[in-house]
Scaffold this motif. Structure first.
Motif, PDB file in Angstrom:
ATOM      1  N   TYR A 106       0.877  -1.211  -0.075  1.00 13.74           N
ATOM      2  CA  TYR A 106       0.014   0.002  -0.082  1.00 13.74           C
ATOM      3  C   TYR A 106       0.754   1.319   0.136  1.00 13.74           C
ATOM      4  O   TYR A 106       1.698   1.485   0.862  1.00 13.74           O
ATOM      5  CB  TYR A 106      -0.989  -0.033   1.220  1.00 13.74           C
ATOM      6  CG  TYR A 106      -2.042   1.068   1.020  1.00 13.74           C
ATOM      7  CD1 TYR A 106      -3.187   0.929   0.328  1.00 13.74           C
ATOM      8  CD2 TYR A 106      -1.951   2.179   1.760  1.00 13.74           C
ATOM      9  CE1 TYR A 106      -4.022   2.022   0.253  1.00 13.74           C
ATOM     10  CE2 TYR A 106      -2.602   3.265   1.692  1.00 13.74           C
ATOM     11  CZ  TYR A 106      -3.921   3.168   1.103  1.00 13.74           C
ATOM     12  OH  TYR A 106      -4.672   4.228   0.679  1.00 13.74           O
ATOM     13  N   ASP A 107       0.688   2.204  -0.971  1.00  7.92           N
ATOM     14  CA  ASP A 107       1.458   3.283  -1.086  1.00  7.92           C
ATOM     15  C   ASP A 107       0.763   4.492  -0.289  1.00  7.92           C
ATOM     16  O   ASP A 107      -0.391   4.913  -0.827  1.00  7.92           O
ATOM     17  CB  ASP A 107       1.499   3.401  -2.617  1.00  7.92           C
ATOM     18  CG  ASP A 107       2.682   4.878  -2.775  1.00  7.92           C
ATOM     19  OD1 ASP A 107       2.433   5.819  -2.269  1.00  7.92           O
ATOM     20  OD2 ASP A 107       3.579   4.781  -3.730  1.00  7.92           O
ATOM     21  N   GLU A 108       1.273   4.924   0.791  1.00 10.41           N
ATOM     22  CA  GLU A 108       0.612   5.880   1.588  1.00 10.41           C
ATOM     23  C   GLU A 108       0.239   7.287   0.568  1.00 10.41           C
ATOM     24  O   GLU A 108      -0.611   7.903   0.650  1.00 10.41           O
ATOM     25  CB  GLU A 108       1.079   6.299   2.780  1.00 10.41           C
ATOM     26  CG  GLU A 108       1.144   5.303   3.899  1.00 10.41           C
ATOM     27  CD  GLU A 108      -0.304   5.027   4.506  1.00 10.41           C
ATOM     28  OE1 GLU A 108      -1.003   6.024   4.433  1.00 10.41           O
ATOM     29  OE2 GLU A 108      -0.646   3.938   4.700  1.00 10.41           O
ATOM     30  N   ALA A 109       1.441   7.661  -0.100  1.00  9.45           N
ATOM     31  CA  ALA A 109       1.403   8.740  -0.949  1.00  9.45           C
ATOM     32  C   ALA A 109       0.169   8.777  -1.870  1.00  9.45           C
ATOM     33  O   ALA A 109      -0.403   9.806  -2.104  1.00  9.45           O
ATOM     34  CB  ALA A 109       2.729   9.212  -1.553  1.00  9.45           C
ATOM     35  N   ARG A 110       0.082   7.672  -2.624  1.00  7.27           N
ATOM     36  CA  ARG A 110      -0.843   7.566  -3.610  1.00  7.27           C
ATOM     37  C   ARG A 110      -2.045   7.159  -3.003  1.00  7.27           C
ATOM     38  O   ARG A 110      -3.367   7.081  -3.728  1.00  7.27           O
ATOM     39  CB  ARG A 110      -0.476   6.847  -4.513  1.00  7.27           C
ATOM     40  CG  ARG A 110       0.691   7.194  -5.394  1.00  7.27           C
ATOM     41  CD  ARG A 110       1.129   6.007  -6.720  1.00  7.27           C
ATOM     42  NE  ARG A 110       2.052   6.660  -7.324  1.00  7.27           N
ATOM     43  CZ  ARG A 110       3.312   6.512  -7.302  1.00  7.27           C
ATOM     44  NH1 ARG A 110       3.943   5.739  -6.114  1.00  7.27           N
ATOM     45  NH2 ARG A 110       4.415   6.809  -8.079  1.00  7.27           N
ATOM     46  N   GLN A 111      -2.373   6.599  -1.909  1.00  6.68           N
ATOM     47  CA  GLN A 111      -3.482   6.204  -1.204  1.00  6.68           C
ATOM     48  C   GLN A 111      -4.092   4.925  -1.872  1.00  6.68           C
ATOM     49  O   GLN A 111      -5.219   4.827  -2.250  1.00  6.68           O
ATOM     50  CB  GLN A 111      -4.457   7.242  -1.165  1.00  6.68           C
ATOM     51  CG  GLN A 111      -4.013   8.188  -0.310  1.00  6.68           C
ATOM     52  CD  GLN A 111      -3.915   7.868   1.234  1.00  6.68           C
ATOM     53  OE1 GLN A 111      -4.899   7.454   2.018  1.00  6.68           O
ATOM     54  NE2 GLN A 111      -2.703   7.923   1.832  1.00  6.68           N
ATOM     55  N   ARG A 112      -3.209   4.029  -2.635  1.00  9.89           N
ATOM     56  CA  ARG A 112      -3.644   2.834  -3.285  1.00  9.89           C
ATOM     57  C   ARG A 112      -2.684   1.930  -3.316  1.00  9.89           C
ATOM     58  O   ARG A 112      -1.468   2.070  -3.044  1.00  9.89           O
ATOM     59  CB  ARG A 112      -4.254   3.186  -4.577  1.00  9.89           C
ATOM     60  CG  ARG A 112      -3.028   3.709  -5.551  1.00  9.89           C
ATOM     61  CD  ARG A 112      -3.558   4.313  -6.705  1.00  9.89           C
ATOM     62  NE  ARG A 112      -4.622   3.680  -7.615  1.00  9.89           N
ATOM     63  CZ  ARG A 112      -4.828   3.732  -8.755  1.00  9.89           C
ATOM     64  NH1 ARG A 112      -4.948   4.948  -9.516  1.00  9.89           N
ATOM     65  NH2 ARG A 112      -5.556   2.894  -9.395  1.00  9.89           N
TER      66      ARG A 112
END
Length: 91
Positions: A19-25
């Protein structure tokens, strides 16, 4: 490579979903790059453990979404198999 209903997909050993926190996906990461995933794609890959068949994965998602998704799941996993990001552990 075409994934059939009896194929047992598993992520390539150097690929992982995070899960990529910056992209929220969720993102499918591998040495040569990354693929942003929508929610459904992330759910499919979370079930790809080499023990469940494509039909099992489609049945689980079909129950959740209330529709037959076998063709969609087969198509998606076949595309990833063509890129060698998913392998058939069943043989």
């Amino acid at each position: 490579m075409t994934m059939s209903g009896s194929s047992r997909p598993k992520l390539w050993k150097f690929a992982r979903v995070q899960y990529d926190e910056a992209r929220q996906r969720s993102v499918l990461q591998y040495p040569e790059g990354a693929v942003l995933l929508n929610e459904t794609a992330a759910e499919i890959l979370a079930l790809c453990d080499g023990t469940r068949t494509v039909a099992d994965i489609a049945a689980a998602l079909g129950e959740r979404y209330g529709t037959n998704v076998l063709e969609d799941v087969q198509s998606y996993l076949s595309k990833l198999a063509d890129r060698e990001l998913v392998r058939d552990e069943g043989g």
